[in-house]
Motif scaffolding. Structure first.
Motif, PDB file in Angstrom:
ATOM      1  N   PHE A 113       0.815  -1.240   0.107  1.00 45.81           N
ATOM      2  CA  PHE A 113      -0.027   0.001   0.176  1.00 45.81           C
ATOM      3  C   PHE A 113       0.886   1.261  -0.024  1.00 45.81           C
ATOM      4  O   PHE A 113       0.581   2.046  -1.037  1.00 45.81           O
ATOM      5  CB  PHE A 113      -0.740  -0.216   1.277  1.00 45.81           C
TER       6      PHE A 113
ATOM      7  N   SER B  27       2.706  -4.064 -12.272  1.00 47.41           N
ATOM      8  CA  SER B  27       1.510  -4.449 -12.485  1.00 47.41           C
ATOM      9  C   SER B  27       0.514  -3.194 -12.433  1.00 47.41           C
ATOM     10  O   SER B  27      -0.583  -3.128 -12.938  1.00 47.41           O
ATOM     11  CB  SER B  27       0.825  -5.298 -11.255  1.00 47.41           C
ATOM     12  N   ALA B  28       1.024  -1.965 -12.131  1.00 48.37           N
ATOM     13  CA  ALA B  28       0.373  -0.891 -11.909  1.00 48.37           C
ATOM     14  C   ALA B  28      -0.245  -0.345 -13.238  1.00 48.37           C
ATOM     15  O   ALA B  28       0.410  -0.728 -14.444  1.00 48.37           O
ATOM     16  CB  ALA B  28       1.105   0.159 -11.156  1.00 48.37           C
ATOM     17  N   GLY B  29      -1.418   0.181 -13.407  1.00 43.10           N
ATOM     18  CA  GLY B  29      -1.908   0.525 -14.500  1.00 43.10           C
ATOM     19  C   GLY B  29      -2.348  -0.361 -15.400  1.00 43.10           C
ATOM     20  O   GLY B  29      -2.892  -0.148 -16.731  1.00 43.10           O
ATOM     21  N   ARG B  30      -2.398  -1.664 -15.126  1.00 45.24           N
ATOM     22  CA  ARG B  30      -2.757  -2.788 -15.925  1.00 45.24           C
ATOM     23  C   ARG B  30      -3.995  -3.246 -16.011  1.00 45.24           C
ATOM     24  O   ARG B  30      -4.582  -4.020 -16.735  1.00 45.24           O
ATOM     25  CB  ARG B  30      -1.616  -3.845 -15.877  1.00 45.24           C
ATOM     26  N   LEU B  31      -4.791  -2.790 -15.002  1.00 44.38           N
ATOM     27  CA  LEU B  31      -6.022  -3.251 -14.702  1.00 44.38           C
ATOM     28  C   LEU B  31      -7.087  -2.686 -15.918  1.00 44.38           C
ATOM     29  O   LEU B  31      -7.083  -1.274 -16.207  1.00 44.38           O
ATOM     30  CB  LEU B  31      -6.628  -2.766 -13.440  1.00 44.38           C
ATOM     31  N   PRO B  32      -7.550  -3.552 -16.525  1.00 41.22           N
ATOM     32  CA  PRO B  32      -8.448  -2.850 -17.939  1.00 41.22           C
ATOM     33  C   PRO B  32      -9.678  -2.142 -17.132  1.00 41.22           C
ATOM     34  O   PRO B  32     -10.173  -2.785 -16.078  1.00 41.22           O
ATOM     35  CB  PRO B  32      -8.972  -4.371 -18.800  1.00 41.22           C
ATOM     36  N   THR B  33     -10.263  -1.270 -17.848  1.00 38.61           N
ATOM     37  CA  THR B  33     -11.508  -0.662 -17.405  1.00 38.61           C
ATOM     38  C   THR B  33     -12.614  -1.625 -17.731  1.00 38.61           C
ATOM     39  O   THR B  33     -12.721  -2.213 -18.615  1.00 38.61           O
ATOM     40  CB  THR B  33     -11.817   0.753 -18.104  1.00 38.61           C
ATOM     41  N   ALA B  34     -13.549  -1.421 -16.798  1.00 33.69           N
ATOM     42  CA  ALA B  34     -14.900  -2.327 -16.996  1.00 33.69           C
ATOM     43  C   ALA B  34     -15.716  -1.869 -17.950  1.00 33.69           C
ATOM     44  O   ALA B  34     -15.736  -0.699 -18.160  1.00 33.69           O
ATOM     45  CB  ALA B  34     -15.768  -2.201 -15.747  1.00 33.69           C
TER      46      ALA B  34
ATOM     47  N   PRO C   7     -26.126 -20.814  -9.535  1.00 37.69           N
ATOM     48  CA  PRO C   7     -25.611 -20.931  -8.263  1.00 37.69           C
ATOM     49  C   PRO C   7     -25.021 -19.729  -7.609  1.00 37.69           C
ATOM     50  O   PRO C   7     -23.612 -19.651  -7.660  1.00 37.69           O
ATOM     51  CB  PRO C   7     -24.519 -22.044  -8.517  1.00 37.69           C
ATOM     52  N   ASN C   8     -25.547 -18.495  -7.300  1.00 37.38           N
ATOM     53  CA  ASN C   8     -24.908 -17.324  -6.641  1.00 37.38           C
ATOM     54  C   ASN C   8     -26.206 -16.657  -5.945  1.00 37.38           C
ATOM     55  O   ASN C   8     -27.358 -16.946  -6.449  1.00 37.38           O
ATOM     56  CB  ASN C   8     -24.332 -16.840  -7.661  1.00 37.38           C
ATOM     57  N   THR C   9     -25.666 -16.007  -5.005  1.00 35.03           N
ATOM     58  CA  THR C   9     -26.511 -15.439  -4.195  1.00 35.03           C
ATOM     59  C   THR C   9     -27.606 -14.427  -4.650  1.00 35.03           C
ATOM     60  O   THR C   9     -28.658 -14.496  -4.531  1.00 35.03           O
ATOM     61  CB  THR C   9     -25.955 -14.606  -2.945  1.00 35.03           C
ATOM     62  N   GLU C  10     -27.129 -13.627  -5.729  1.00 33.27           N
ATOM     63  CA  GLU C  10     -27.763 -12.711  -6.562  1.00 33.27           C
ATOM     64  C   GLU C  10     -29.046 -13.286  -7.372  1.00 33.27           C
ATOM     65  O   GLU C  10     -30.086 -12.915  -7.162  1.00 33.27           O
ATOM     66  CB  GLU C  10     -26.814 -12.138  -7.548  1.00 33.27           C
TER      67      GLU C  10
END
Lengths: 258, 375
Positions: B63, B96-103, B337-340
């Motif tokens: 962090f 790994s920073a900045g590699r998360l694709p946008t949803a 099979p999920n709570t939703e």
């Protein structure tokens, strides 16, 4: 580093009605150790782990984490203490309504400490730590395989930079190959982050490869708490059955211990 | 690791003349969490070309490293003096920073059309599934007629107890209160016209023919319908339904049919019970308000309310019970099979069941408009 053990259980007794699970049980886990808790089915391994997490309370005895009583202090102190350990539940316990990324971000967002950009970087980092690709962040837990669920749950357990990691049957339900790579993953995380790890398992492969010390739970208490080599010398019927049985011997040979 | 040993508060010391920044203390999530606001402000105030240094013995977790990496604008500053371990932690973050694709969450015209189409297809799938389940029930009944030994009597009786007997207190309470309120409000009006004795007609026709069955249906849909959907849904999540299929046992025969039959049998009885209690409640209120005696009430009721109304009420009860159970099972078997999915299907089950009951009630009203209404 001071001398206080990370986990200290003293005189633990647990009763469910007339059924006595633990009696006068003591266990001290020092910082940096990987302690495997083994025992037969119904011997109360998971119950003991739940005592450490604080989900259940023993009938008597004290549970101390990081040198402080688990239930000591006001609400805020207790909650801060609970953030110092991460838990990997047996079935992952990922929130099924949230995507993998949101699952990992959830504890960080609750703490309200990181900005959005930092949260995104931290998600990517935690995923990389458990050897998952950043693209996996958008998958829902229902879309993951068993091994991926464990990895994602481990990433979530690591979200708050825990000093202590509690694992309940980390390799149960994984095939031997996945199981071995998951064990390797935990070992490398332990090395990287200097974690203390307590795990419950009944898989001889897992504990032979991972544990620095083995706590054997039998006859309602810890009958042996020692490294693998010394544990094997202990003359106790459960230990002999567990490690010297057909399966146990093969596993030990695979790991070069017998 | 005592509380006193760790958590030296993180600090930033900027020497603007020499253009150096010295980080001291622990840069960990726990140490930072109390002072994050000041640290952020201090980090923002550091001059751009400063040389950074950090004591190698200080702790830095991912962090803290992310915080620094963001403050540095996702690139290493020109001059950094830190320990090997700390460099490794920051390296991991930077890798790994900045590699998360946008949803992919943008919503356009195409998505609206897709959603409309999906909704229609879902409706079609629901209709087909529902009709299939409906037909399956009758095929199962035909099968049971030929193999009388396979009747799931134990399940039927267990369900009868659950949806019938256990529902009696709550339906009685609600019925009684509705009867009291209806009677009280009516008698206030009737008193104005001196038409006191028509209270028996109003209560008798209203409750026996209409209010009783619908009231019980709404309660049962909320109480037993939701329970059936949730039970089947959880059995689906825990693969119990698949286990049944693997044993060669028909899931409709063992799970759906007993519920449907039990509710079809229990509902007329619940309607009878609730209507009786509601009438009693109505009498209590009429007795207080209009001084109407119980003997008179009981004597007048059969003469002003033709017996056909009772049969219509009971018939409606059976039909509603059948529908509620069938709808509940239909949605229960669709749970993924999920709570939703479990919560969405349970809600859909209750809402659809109540809507269907009201619709079918309207059909009943039209179909029986010439029966049992005194003119």
């Amino acid at each position: 580093m001071s001398a206080a053990p990370v986990v200290s259980l003293q005189g633990i007794a647990t009763r469910f009605g007339s059924n006595i699970v633990h009696e006068r049980l003591d266990l001290d886990v020092e910082a940096g150790e990987i302690v495997a808790l083994v025992g037969g089915s119904g011997s109360g391994k998971t119950t003991l782990l739940r005592h450490i997490i604080g989900l259940t309370r023993p009938s008597s005895g004290s549970v101390r984490l990081f040198g402080e009583g688990l239930q000591d202090g006001p609400m805020r102190t207790r909650m801060a203490r609970q953030r110092r350990f991460g838990v990997l539940f047996q079935h992952g316990a990922l929130f099924s309504a949230l995507s993998v990324g949101e699952n990992i971000a959830f504890p960080l967002r609750e703490l309200d400490i990181a900005t959005d950009a930092e949260v995104r970087d931290l998600i990517a980092l935690k995923l990389a730590m458990v050897e998952m690709a950043p693209e996996h962040a958008h998958l829902m837990p229902a879309e993951l395989s068993g091994g991926m669920v464990k990895r994602a749950a481990l990433a979530r357990a690591l979200a708050l930079e825990p000093e202590l990691l509690l694992l309940d049957e980390p390799t149960a339900g994984l095939d031997p190959d996945r199981s071995a790579s998951f064990v390797e993953l935990i070992r490398s995380l332990h090395r990287q982050l200097g974690l203390t790890v307590v795990l419950v398992t009944h898989d001889v492969d897992t504990l032979a490869a991972l544990a620095s010390k083995i706590a054997v739970l039998a006859d309602r208490r810890i009958v042996s708490f020692a490294p693998m080599e010394d544990t094997l010398q202990v003359d106790h019927p459960f230990i002999q059955r567990f490690f010297r049985g057909e399966h146990g011997r093969r596993a030990l040979r695979r790991n070069g211990l017998a | 690791m005592n509380a006193s040993v760790q958590n030296q508060p993180p600090e930033i010391r900027v020497d603007s003349d020499a253009a150096t920044v010295r980080l001291s203390g622990d840069w960990t999530l726990r140490a930072l969490s109390g002072v994050i606001e000041t640290i952020r402000k201090d980090l923002a105030a550091v001059p751009a070309e400063a040389a950074w240094s950090m004591d190698p013995s200080q702790r830095l977790d991912s962090f803290g490293a992310t915080l620094l990496w963001q403050a540095w604008g996702a690139t290493w500053p020109r001059l950094v003096e830190i320990g090997e371990n700390q460099r490794r932690v920051i390296d991991r973050v930077s890798a790994s920073a900045g590699r998360l694709p946008t949803a992919p969450d943008r919503f356009g015209l195409l998505d609206a059309i897709t959603m409309l189409g999906a909704a229609l297809l879902t409706f079609r799938a629901h209709a087909i599934d529902f009709i299939a389940l409906f037909g399956r029930i009758f095929l199962d009944l035909a099968h049971l007629a030929r193999h009388p030994r396979e009747w799931p009597l134990l399940e039927i009786s267990a369900n009868l107890h659950k949806v019938g007997v256990k529902a009696m207190p709550v339906t009685a309470l609600v019925g009684f209160l509705i009867g009291v309120v209806l009677s009280y409000l009516s008698s206030l009006q009737l008193k104005l016209f001196g038409a006191d004795i028509f209270i028996v007609n109003i209560l008798g026709l209203g409750i026996i023919r209409e209010l009783g069955p619908v009231l019980v249906s709404v309660l049962v849909a909320g109480r037993s319908g939701s329970a059936m959907t949730a039970q089947l849904g959880v059995m689906r999540v825990t693969e119990e339904i698949d286990a049944l299929a693997a044993m060669g046992i028909s899931r409709t025969l063992r799970l759906v049919l007993p519920k449907v039959l039990a509710l079809t049998l229990a509902m007329p009885l619940l309607v009878l019970w609730t209507s009786s209690v509601a009438l009693f409640g109505g009498w209590v209120s009429a007795w207080v308000e209009l001084d109407l005696s119980l003997g008179f009430f009981v004597e007048t009721l059969p003469t002003v309310v033709p017996i056909a109304n009772l049969f219509i009420g009971l018939g409606k009860g059976a039909a509603f019970g059948f529908l509620i159970a069938l709808i509940a099972c239909h949605f229960g078997l669709r749970v993924r099979p999920n709570t939703e999915s479990l919560s969405a299907n349970t809600t859909a089950s209750v809402v659809s069941a109540i809507t269907m009951v009201i619709l079918v009630d309207a059909v009943f009203a039209i179909a029986t408009r010439n029966i049992g209404v005194p003119v």
